[in-house]
Scaffold this active site. Structure first.
Site, PDB file in Angstrom:
ATOM      1  N   GLU A 157       0.535  -1.191  -0.131  1.00 22.49           N
ATOM      2  CA  GLU A 157      -0.132  -0.129  -0.189  1.00 22.49           C
ATOM      3  C   GLU A 157       1.002   1.424   0.140  1.00 22.49           C
ATOM      4  O   GLU A 157       0.182   2.506   0.178  1.00 22.49           O
ATOM      5  CB  GLU A 157      -1.164  -0.211   0.870  1.00 22.49           C
ATOM      6  CG  GLU A 157      -2.479  -0.094   0.592  1.00 22.49           C
ATOM      7  CD  GLU A 157      -2.483  -2.131   0.731  1.00 22.49           C
ATOM      8  OE1 GLU A 157      -3.562  -2.102  -0.012  1.00 22.49           O
ATOM      9  OE2 GLU A 157      -1.493  -2.698   1.383  1.00 22.49           O
ATOM     10  N   TYR A 193       3.814   1.960   1.876  1.00 21.92           N
ATOM     11  CA  TYR A 193       3.883   2.206   3.217  1.00 21.92           C
ATOM     12  C   TYR A 193       5.654   1.892   2.878  1.00 21.92           C
ATOM     13  O   TYR A 193       6.030   1.887   2.057  1.00 21.92           O
ATOM     14  CB  TYR A 193       2.784   1.755   4.676  1.00 21.92           C
ATOM     15  CG  TYR A 193       1.983   2.526   5.148  1.00 21.92           C
ATOM     16  CD1 TYR A 193       1.478   3.459   5.421  1.00 21.92           C
ATOM     17  CD2 TYR A 193       0.808   1.058   4.220  1.00 21.92           C
ATOM     18  CE1 TYR A 193       0.514   4.142   5.133  1.00 21.92           C
ATOM     19  CE2 TYR A 193      -0.892   1.753   4.740  1.00 21.92           C
ATOM     20  CZ  TYR A 193      -0.502   3.033   4.874  1.00 21.92           C
ATOM     21  OH  TYR A 193      -2.115   3.346   4.897  1.00 21.92           O
ATOM     22  N   ARG A 230       2.636  -8.548   4.263  1.00 19.65           N
ATOM     23  CA  ARG A 230       1.692  -8.322   3.325  1.00 19.65           C
ATOM     24  C   ARG A 230       2.869  -7.846   1.811  1.00 19.65           C
ATOM     25  O   ARG A 230       3.692  -6.558   2.374  1.00 19.65           O
ATOM     26  CB  ARG A 230       0.931  -7.108   5.027  1.00 19.65           C
ATOM     27  CG  ARG A 230      -0.170  -5.960   3.437  1.00 19.65           C
ATOM     28  CD  ARG A 230      -1.537  -7.279   3.138  1.00 19.65           C
ATOM     29  NE  ARG A 230      -2.232  -5.895   2.769  1.00 19.65           N
ATOM     30  CZ  ARG A 230      -3.315  -5.764   2.574  1.00 19.65           C
ATOM     31  NH1 ARG A 230      -3.597  -6.035   4.526  1.00 19.65           N
ATOM     32  NH2 ARG A 230      -4.316  -4.261   2.162  1.00 19.65           N
ATOM     33  N   HIS A 258      -1.299   3.867  -2.036  1.00 18.24           N
ATOM     34  CA  HIS A 258      -2.973   5.400  -1.828  1.00 18.24           C
ATOM     35  C   HIS A 258      -2.687   5.940  -2.653  1.00 18.24           C
ATOM     36  O   HIS A 258      -3.703   7.056  -3.150  1.00 18.24           O
ATOM     37  CB  HIS A 258      -2.322   5.274  -0.374  1.00 18.24           C
ATOM     38  CG  HIS A 258      -2.258   4.642   0.458  1.00 18.24           C
ATOM     39  ND1 HIS A 258      -3.992   3.874   0.811  1.00 18.24           N
ATOM     40  CD2 HIS A 258      -2.729   4.398   1.652  1.00 18.24           C
ATOM     41  CE1 HIS A 258      -4.131   3.689   2.025  1.00 18.24           C
ATOM     42  NE2 HIS A 258      -3.003   3.589   2.329  1.00 18.24           N
ATOM     43  N   GLN A 279     -18.190   4.763   2.444  1.00 18.59           N
ATOM     44  CA  GLN A 279     -18.654   6.424   3.045  1.00 18.59           C
ATOM     45  C   GLN A 279     -18.157   6.242   4.727  1.00 18.59           C
ATOM     46  O   GLN A 279     -18.328   6.937   4.959  1.00 18.59           O
ATOM     47  CB  GLN A 279     -20.141   6.165   3.047  1.00 18.59           C
ATOM     48  CG  GLN A 279     -20.440   6.071   1.218  1.00 18.59           C
ATOM     49  CD  GLN A 279     -21.971   6.414   0.773  1.00 18.59           C
ATOM     50  OE1 GLN A 279     -22.333   7.004   1.827  1.00 18.59           O
ATOM     51  NE2 GLN A 279     -22.470   6.258   0.268  1.00 18.59           N
TER      52      GLN A 279
END
Length: 674
Positions: free
Chosen positions: A167, A169, A217, A255, A342
């Site tokens: 992701e 990081y 991960r 991201h 949401q």
């Protein structure tokens, strides 16, 4: 009795533990991790999922040192005191038969504070803070901090750790050429770029012994320019295994990537083939992840591919009893995650506590309960949209006698419209869930019935969840035959021509544009979705990125708004950019600061600004009105006049913008109070 999902529900040994099934609750930061006062709430949040049957839970990310904080003073695992506090969490999960790993996450250049560090001093496009490059000594210290965090996790009673390497990081930043421009032993070559995560795994294994689970991960497709190559990804998987990892979890996209990986328009199971390809090259279990939300799909993945577990985070927010329902052959009762983001990720990325649009109890397990009532009441609910459905099911679940009225011949309200929008087809799953639960809890459902004050007199409680009606703006010519309301456009009530103006650039306006710019077969298959976003096989290009090739729009569409400035600013934090990019790819014309002068046979006449300058004719065939909504609450006064004050919730209370999150939360909270 034969298991309905034999692969999914079979146990698996990982290191020194056995998990009772192949369901992994993937890591998701909830905001409860960041303050010691929320430890009890976090423990119950995880315990409820363990009670619901989840085999293995992974926490949100905890920083191994303070430069790795996601936010100032955010979640960390630094001391014995931290470890002792976490025993409340691990005990709660173990008492329910579950297993749990602590995720160790260093934010790197995604840290939202001035202490941030990275492989190189390159600022992330989504962060105002530029990181400093770690020195060689700093890299060694950071490795030690990861190991120390794992040792503390063992002291806290965790069954293992997940080392966060995806992701975008810190560890992912060391792996990608885009963010690692070092020339020392921690960069300069693929092997050197892999050295830091591999050393963390190796030294952690040495420190914690053979039985403690180490889950790595891994980013299997970065979806950024100059990301990792497929050869490098496979080499990392092999080296991580050799270093002592117990299992490998899947991650996709940074991201900052411009490829959506988690929103509802991403086809289900879009990335399983990549996880399976990695699994073919290693001997340890690999976990599939992203857009897996129902047991049939999970079972098929485990049967047809090389992965051995499936990870889902948001689906277990939506329904903590997901596994138990699957095991009981009650999949129709699963409150299926619709990947709307949401109340979960949209909250997380604006530093609010996460919950779930469909399950407002998520993250509030200690404060919001639907406990059995001691005094059953007769409850009338008027309106079978999201607010009314949540109230009716919640009240009936508690033991009240509920009657649900709706003037339509179907339930769902605004969700029935949403399910017809390309990319939102899974909203139909929510309607299926509520249909099942209304039947299970014996709600008296009266469709095609417009309840008046006479019909509602005599009930102990009346709930008005009557929703909204489209606003009819005062534009000269708004009644012209070429004009459609947004429900008419979505339902296909009239033919729509090749040139269309959409008035109103809120969420409904964007949805209507998605519908209008999509071909007659609106549901994207995986091949079409990959072409639209330029997603290629990781073996074909670094970062798995190609050239986007979206299908052309069948119509020329204009999206207009009265206010000046960019459109779609109020759309969801994690989904808005996807909608904006999609309409841009379809060639939608965006016009802001517009005055609507009139509609006539020639089309829509507009001008711009306070001075009504630059008059312009849009020679369109149709105009679709998406200019807001008005509350439907005419029954409230009639009931009050009879001495029965109703509960008014959802759009009937406030119609400023459609807000299913607020509607379902209000319905659930009201059901808990009745």
């Amino acid at each position: 009795m034969q298991s309905p999902y034999p692969q999914l529900l079979s146990p698996l040994t990982l290191g020194g533990i056995t998990v009772r099934n192949r369901v992994v609750m993937g890591s998701m930061h909830t905001g409860l991790e960041d303050r010691a006062r929320d430890t009890g709430a976090l423990a119950e949040y995880f315990a409820e999922r363990a009670r619901g049957g989840v085999g293995l839970i992974i926490t949100g990310g905890y920083a191994p040192n303070r430069t790795g904080w996601l936010l100032p003073f955010a979640a960390e695992m630094l001391s014995g005191g931290d470890a002792r506090r976490h025993r409340r969490i691990t005990t709660a999960v173990h008492d329910e038969g579950g297993r749990i790993l602590l995720q160790v996450l260093h934010a790197g250049r995604y840290a939202y504070h001035p202490l941030s560090v990275s492989a190189s001093a390159i600022k992330a496009p989504i962060n105002p803070f530029k990181p400093r490059a770690l020195s060689s000594r700093g890299v060694e210290t950071t490795i030690d901090d990861f190991v120390h965090a794992a040792v503390l996790a063992a002291e806290a009673g965790y069954d293992g750790v997940e080392i966060m390497g995806s992701e975008g990081y810190l560890l992912n930043q060391f792996l990608a050429p885009a963010t690692n421009r070092r020339t020392d032993r921690w960069g300069g070559s693929p092997r050197n770029r892999r050295r830091m995560p591999v050393e963390i795994v190796r030294r952690t294994r040495e420190a914690v012994g053979p039985d403690f689970v180490i889950d790595y991960r891994m980013s299997m497709a970065d979806y950024i320019e100059n990301g990792q190559s497929w050869t490098e990804i496979l080499a990392l998987a092999a080296e991580v295994e050799a270093a002592g990892a117990t299992m490998i979890n899947s991650g996709f996209g940074w991201h900052e990537a411009r490829v959506p990986t988690i929103v509802t328009s991403v086809p289900p199971g879009a990335f399983v083939d990549i996880s399976s390809a990695v699994a073919e090259h290693v001997g340890i279990p690999v976990v599939a992840s992203n857009r897996i939300n129902m047991p049939e799909a999970a079972e098929q993945i485990l049967t047809d591919t090389h992965v051995q577990l499936v990870s889902m985070a948001r689906p277990l927010l939506a329904d903590p009893d997901w596994v138990n329902k699957a095991a009981g052959d009650r999949a129709a009762e699963i409150n299926t995650c619709i990947a709307c983001n949401q109340a979960c990720l949209d909250h997380v990325f604006v530093h609010k506590k996460a919950s779930c649009l469909l399950n407002p109890r998520a993250g509030r397990e200690t404060t919001l309960a639907l406990a059995p009532t001691r005094s059953a009441k007769s409850v009338a609910v008027v309106g079978a949209g999201p607010a009314g459905l949540a109230t009716a099911v919640g009240a009936a679940q508690r033991g009240h006698r509920v009657t649900l009225f709706d003037g339509n011949e179907f339930i769902g309200g605004q969700f029935d419209l949403a399910r017809r929008i390309p990319g939102k087809e899974e909203f139909a799953q929510t309607i299926r869930y509520f249909t099942t639960m209304l039947d299970k809890y014996r709600v008296d459902v009266r469709l095609g019935t417009r309840a008046g004050a006479d019909e509602l007199t005599g009930f102990d409680e009346v709930v008005l969840a009557t929703g909204v009606t489209p606003r009819h703006p005062a534009i000269p010519g708004v009644d012209h035959p070429m004009v459609l309301s947004y429900p008419e456009a979505i339902h296909g009530a009239k033919p729509i021509g090749p040139r269309v103006a959409v008035i109103g650039a809120g969420g409904i306006g964007f949805d209507v544009c998605e519908l209008l710019t999509t071909t007659e077969s609106p549901t994207l298959n995986l091949k079409e979705w990959k072409a639209e976003w330029g997603v290629v096989d990781p073996a074909e290009a670094r970062g798995a990125l190609g050239t986007p090739d979206p299908a052309p729009s069948p119509r020329e569409v204009y999206l207009l708004q009265r206010t000046a400035g960019p459109q779609g600013k109020k759309l969801g934090k994690t989904t808005g950019w996807v909608h904006r990019a999609s309409l841009k790819a379809k060639g939608v014309h965006h016009l802001s600061g517009v005055n609507y002068e009139r509609i006539d046979d020639d089309g829509l006449h507009i001008s711009f600004g306070a001075k009504h300058s630059r008059p312009q004719l849009l020679a369109v065939d149709n105009v679709v009105i998406c200019a807001g909504q008005e509350s439907v609450r005419d029954l409230a006064d009639a009931l009050t006049a009879r001495g029965l004050v109703p509960h008014v919730i959802g759009g009937a209370e406030l119609a400023a913008e459609l807000d299913a999150q607020r509607a379902i939360r209000q319905g659930t909270e009201l059901a808990a109070r009745l």
